[in-house]
Write a protein that holds these residues in place. Sequence first.
Motif, mmCIF file in Angstrom:
data_model
loop_
_atom_site.group_PDB
_atom_site.id
_atom_site.type_symbol
_atom_site.label_atom_id
_atom_site.label_comp_id
_atom_site.label_asym_id
_atom_site.label_seq_id
_atom_site.Cartn_x
_atom_site.Cartn_y
_atom_site.Cartn_z
ATOM 1 N N ASP A 198 2.477 1.322 0.620
ATOM 2 C CA ASP A 198 3.495 1.888 1.708
ATOM 3 C C ASP A 198 3.673 3.085 1.613
ATOM 4 O O ASP A 198 4.858 3.681 2.388
ATOM 5 C CB ASP A 198 4.779 1.072 1.528
ATOM 6 C CG ASP A 198 4.554 -0.636 1.577
ATOM 7 O OD1 ASP A 198 4.043 -0.832 2.745
ATOM 8 O OD2 ASP A 198 5.147 -1.530 0.975
ATOM 9 N N GLY A 199 3.086 3.928 1.047
ATOM 10 C CA GLY A 199 3.335 5.303 0.900
ATOM 11 C C GLY A 199 2.824 6.065 -0.506
ATOM 12 O O GLY A 199 2.900 5.410 -1.580
ATOM 13 N N VAL A 200 2.426 7.502 -0.413
ATOM 14 C CA VAL A 200 2.257 8.158 -1.705
ATOM 15 C C VAL A 200 3.771 8.948 -1.892
ATOM 16 O O VAL A 200 3.976 9.788 -1.083
ATOM 17 C CB VAL A 200 1.107 9.080 -1.392
ATOM 18 C CG1 VAL A 200 0.751 9.533 -2.804
ATOM 19 C CG2 VAL A 200 -0.288 7.987 -0.969
ATOM 20 N N ILE A 201 4.139 8.654 -3.073
ATOM 21 C CA ILE A 201 5.475 9.550 -3.220
ATOM 22 C C ILE A 201 5.387 10.406 -4.555
ATOM 23 O O ILE A 201 4.680 10.242 -5.227
ATOM 24 C CB ILE A 201 6.503 8.482 -3.479
ATOM 25 C CG1 ILE A 201 6.216 7.483 -4.787
ATOM 26 C CG2 ILE A 201 6.826 7.390 -2.452
ATOM 27 C CD1 ILE A 201 7.219 6.600 -5.424
ATOM 28 N N ASP A 202 6.277 11.496 -4.448
ATOM 29 C CA ASP A 202 6.546 12.378 -5.302
ATOM 30 C C ASP A 202 6.964 11.719 -6.471
ATOM 31 O O ASP A 202 7.857 10.897 -6.384
ATOM 32 C CB ASP A 202 7.506 13.524 -4.735
ATOM 33 C CG ASP A 202 7.818 14.620 -5.752
ATOM 34 O OD1 ASP A 202 7.631 14.446 -7.118
ATOM 35 O OD2 ASP A 202 7.682 16.002 -5.358
ATOM 36 N N PRO A 203 6.435 11.874 -7.811
ATOM 37 C CA PRO A 203 7.071 10.931 -8.844
ATOM 38 C C PRO A 203 8.525 11.220 -9.122
ATOM 39 O O PRO A 203 9.172 10.010 -9.506
ATOM 40 C CB PRO A 203 6.242 11.659 -10.205
ATOM 41 C CG PRO A 203 4.897 11.990 -9.377
ATOM 42 C CD PRO A 203 5.299 12.607 -8.151
ATOM 43 N N ARG A 204 8.731 12.315 -8.738
ATOM 44 C CA ARG A 204 10.326 12.778 -9.099
ATOM 45 C C ARG A 204 11.218 11.829 -8.097
ATOM 46 O O ARG A 204 12.660 11.960 -8.193
ATOM 47 C CB ARG A 204 10.656 14.267 -8.638
ATOM 48 C CG ARG A 204 10.077 15.003 -9.880
ATOM 49 C CD ARG A 204 10.277 16.548 -9.264
ATOM 50 N NE ARG A 204 9.159 16.735 -8.082
ATOM 51 C CZ ARG A 204 8.721 17.973 -7.908
ATOM 52 N NH1 ARG A 204 9.203 19.223 -8.047
ATOM 53 N NH2 ARG A 204 8.326 18.117 -6.681
ATOM 54 N N ASP A 205 10.723 11.116 -6.912
ATOM 55 C CA ASP A 205 11.504 10.446 -6.015
ATOM 56 C C ASP A 205 11.670 8.983 -6.404
ATOM 57 O O ASP A 205 11.878 8.141 -5.816
ATOM 58 C CB ASP A 205 10.885 10.624 -4.482
ATOM 59 C CG ASP A 205 11.032 12.010 -3.801
ATOM 60 O OD1 ASP A 205 12.265 12.668 -4.483
ATOM 61 O OD2 ASP A 205 10.591 12.681 -3.319
ATOM 62 N N THR A 206 10.691 8.676 -7.524
ATOM 63 C CA THR A 206 10.521 7.145 -7.814
ATOM 64 C C THR A 206 11.834 6.500 -7.795
ATOM 65 O O THR A 206 11.772 5.380 -7.299
ATOM 66 C CB THR A 206 9.888 7.173 -9.208
ATOM 67 O OG1 THR A 206 8.436 7.780 -9.024
ATOM 68 C CG2 THR A 206 9.507 5.669 -9.435
ATOM 69 N N ARG A 207 12.765 6.938 -8.567
ATOM 70 C CA ARG A 207 13.993 6.204 -8.869
ATOM 71 C C ARG A 207 14.786 6.003 -7.400
ATOM 72 O O ARG A 207 15.235 4.802 -7.414
ATOM 73 C CB ARG A 207 14.873 6.964 -9.926
ATOM 74 C CG ARG A 207 16.381 6.623 -10.010
ATOM 75 C CD ARG A 207 17.052 7.051 -11.252
ATOM 76 N NE ARG A 207 18.460 7.000 -11.137
ATOM 77 C CZ ARG A 207 19.234 5.992 -11.455
ATOM 78 N NH1 ARG A 207 18.419 5.036 -12.119
ATOM 79 N NH2 ARG A 207 20.516 5.621 -11.607
ATOM 80 N N THR A 208 14.925 7.043 -6.785
ATOM 81 C CA THR A 208 15.364 7.064 -5.304
ATOM 82 C C THR A 208 14.604 5.885 -4.546
ATOM 83 O O THR A 208 15.323 4.906 -3.803
ATOM 84 C CB THR A 208 15.549 8.170 -4.549
ATOM 85 O OG1 THR A 208 16.075 9.199 -5.259
ATOM 86 C CG2 THR A 208 16.062 8.177 -3.179
ATOM 87 N N VAL A 209 13.511 5.891 -4.324
ATOM 88 C CA VAL A 209 12.717 5.110 -3.783
ATOM 89 C C VAL A 209 12.916 3.545 -4.152
ATOM 90 O O VAL A 209 13.066 2.468 -3.422
ATOM 91 C CB VAL A 209 11.192 5.291 -3.602
ATOM 92 C CG1 VAL A 209 10.267 4.205 -3.112
ATOM 93 C CG2 VAL A 209 10.862 6.582 -3.033
ATOM 94 N N LEU A 210 12.874 3.538 -5.465
ATOM 95 C CA LEU A 210 13.151 2.074 -6.087
ATOM 96 C C LEU A 210 14.688 1.476 -5.533
ATOM 97 O O LEU A 210 14.588 0.413 -5.245
ATOM 98 C CB LEU A 210 12.900 2.211 -7.721
ATOM 99 C CG LEU A 210 11.213 2.384 -8.055
ATOM 100 C CD1 LEU A 210 11.394 2.381 -9.554
ATOM 101 C CD2 LEU A 210 10.443 1.171 -7.724
ATOM 102 N N GLY A 211 15.374 2.470 -5.604
ATOM 103 C CA GLY A 211 16.942 2.046 -5.463
ATOM 104 C C GLY A 211 16.913 1.631 -3.814
ATOM 105 O O GLY A 211 17.494 0.572 -3.614
ATOM 106 N N LEU A 212 16.225 2.220 -3.200
ATOM 107 C CA LEU A 212 16.337 1.846 -1.382
ATOM 108 C C LEU A 212 15.696 0.584 -1.543
ATOM 109 O O LEU A 212 15.950 -0.296 -0.751
ATOM 110 C CB LEU A 212 15.841 2.926 -0.612
ATOM 111 C CG LEU A 212 16.442 4.231 -0.669
ATOM 112 C CD1 LEU A 212 15.481 5.504 -0.143
ATOM 113 C CD2 LEU A 212 17.771 4.351 0.117
#
Length: 534
Positions: A499-513
């Motif tokens: 569903d997308g390639v993400i910046d590792p630093r955004d992992t917590r935010t993406v998981l929360g969403l």
Amino acid sequence: MTILATRLDPSSESYQANRLDMLAKLEALDAEHGKALDGGGPKYVERHRKRGKLLARERIELLIDPDSAFLELSPLAAWGTEYPVGAALVSGIGVVEGVECVITASDPTVRGGASNPWTLRKALRANEIARVNRLPLVNLVESAGADLPSQKEVFIPGGAVFRDLTRLSAAGIPTVAVVFGNSTAGGAYIPGMSDHVVMVKERSKVFLGGPPLVKMATGEESDDESLGGAEMHARVSGLADYFAVDELDAIRAARRIVSRLNWTKSGPGPLASGSAPAPEHDEDELLGIVPGDLKAPFDPREVIARTVDGSDFDEFKPLYGPSLATGWATVHGYPVGILANARGVLFSEESQKSAQFIQLANQRDIPLLFLHNTTGYMVGREYEQGGMIKHGSAMINAVSNSRVPHISVLIGASYGAGHYGMCGRAFEPRFLFAWPSAKCAVMGPQQLAGVLSIVSRQSAAASGRPFDEEGDAAMRALVEQQIESESLPAFLSGRLYDDGVIDPRDTRTVLGLCLSAAHNAPIEGARGYGVFRM
């Protein structure tokens, strides 16, 4: 509390090398994302603006609540194909009047927003996310219909878009269509099958056949407005529920529609009231954990420590099956069970541990997070005789029949059946993302090329032919290059395998969403499983 300690040394040469490698990958990824943001290019963007129209992402930005996040999904769709990156469609999850919604927006700067095969796949994935997570669906429509040169790949499977709209409605999941321009031919059924429809004065055009087709089919002379304009549909046909004077008014109407849905989440909220505690360790350090060479080991607990609330992680069976870390945590207040590959290879012990852990999560109705870095299940005579197949099958059985939400993040390698056991795309995780460091294939490039070489060598020996060493070396190099390119995140993301390639630093935010979105539906685990070979 069981706060994870860290052994990461940000001043070490290995950390700095890993960080530089990740930053280089992120820079390359930004360039590819930029292609999606550019739409059809400056010429067509300017032409669209001269018509007084907003761009697709501008429409989304005005639709969602001010200062709220928009989790864009599949932005690299169609990467590496003959079609433009992004596939002429923007999709994602955003909050509208406090309600989490799946939002799609046609990009009319790309061939008039016409749907190609990847547009279709992206739209169907958005519909799937709306269905399994019980999220209202808002379609911002301005499309010329099917991209005619590719109609053979769009027409027949394209009917699934309309099927999905009716099934979402039947399941009580609201659907909203806001028509900003063309929604013609088969596209007319998008508003036709949506619960709520907004059309824009002198902009919306919704008809099964435009004036030229009507002339050819019936001999009738007609114009766009009388045939399918917004005012006609609002006053005469009744297809339009809301008649907007301009785009801003249409977006206002859409927000009011969502506000009147009386929508509430069916799943439980976060365990803790207020904001969840941030990790004890710096999220920026996630850039330096994964080595550029995935053959080098790394400890996934360092990732967990920078992702979960307060870095608090209760590990399950830490001394048994050490190649897989399992345990309990919370992310933005939502409980999760985590499975993270620690040494790449999965043995019988890891497989048995994971099957038990997945069953426990289902008994407790706790979502599961899979952090991939696996080369697959262990092979060899000792391991085959020890029951590797049946133990790996038990893990895959548990994953397949688990009912709690699954979220997968590919942070390193994800090869072979290990990809399956860790809930790869075929096992329908609610969401699947990749880091730029990830690689995914049936096996590593060198291993795959080596297997082909061995088979070729055996074939030559069996037929009494001399073996072509030079040709074999060339074949191996070619295969390695092909598999390497096909295992990279952009290639896989372009085909919607994530569903997308993400910046590792955004992992917590993406998981929360994602966890918040998943809790729109009830969280209920499986209470029964198929037969496990013991």
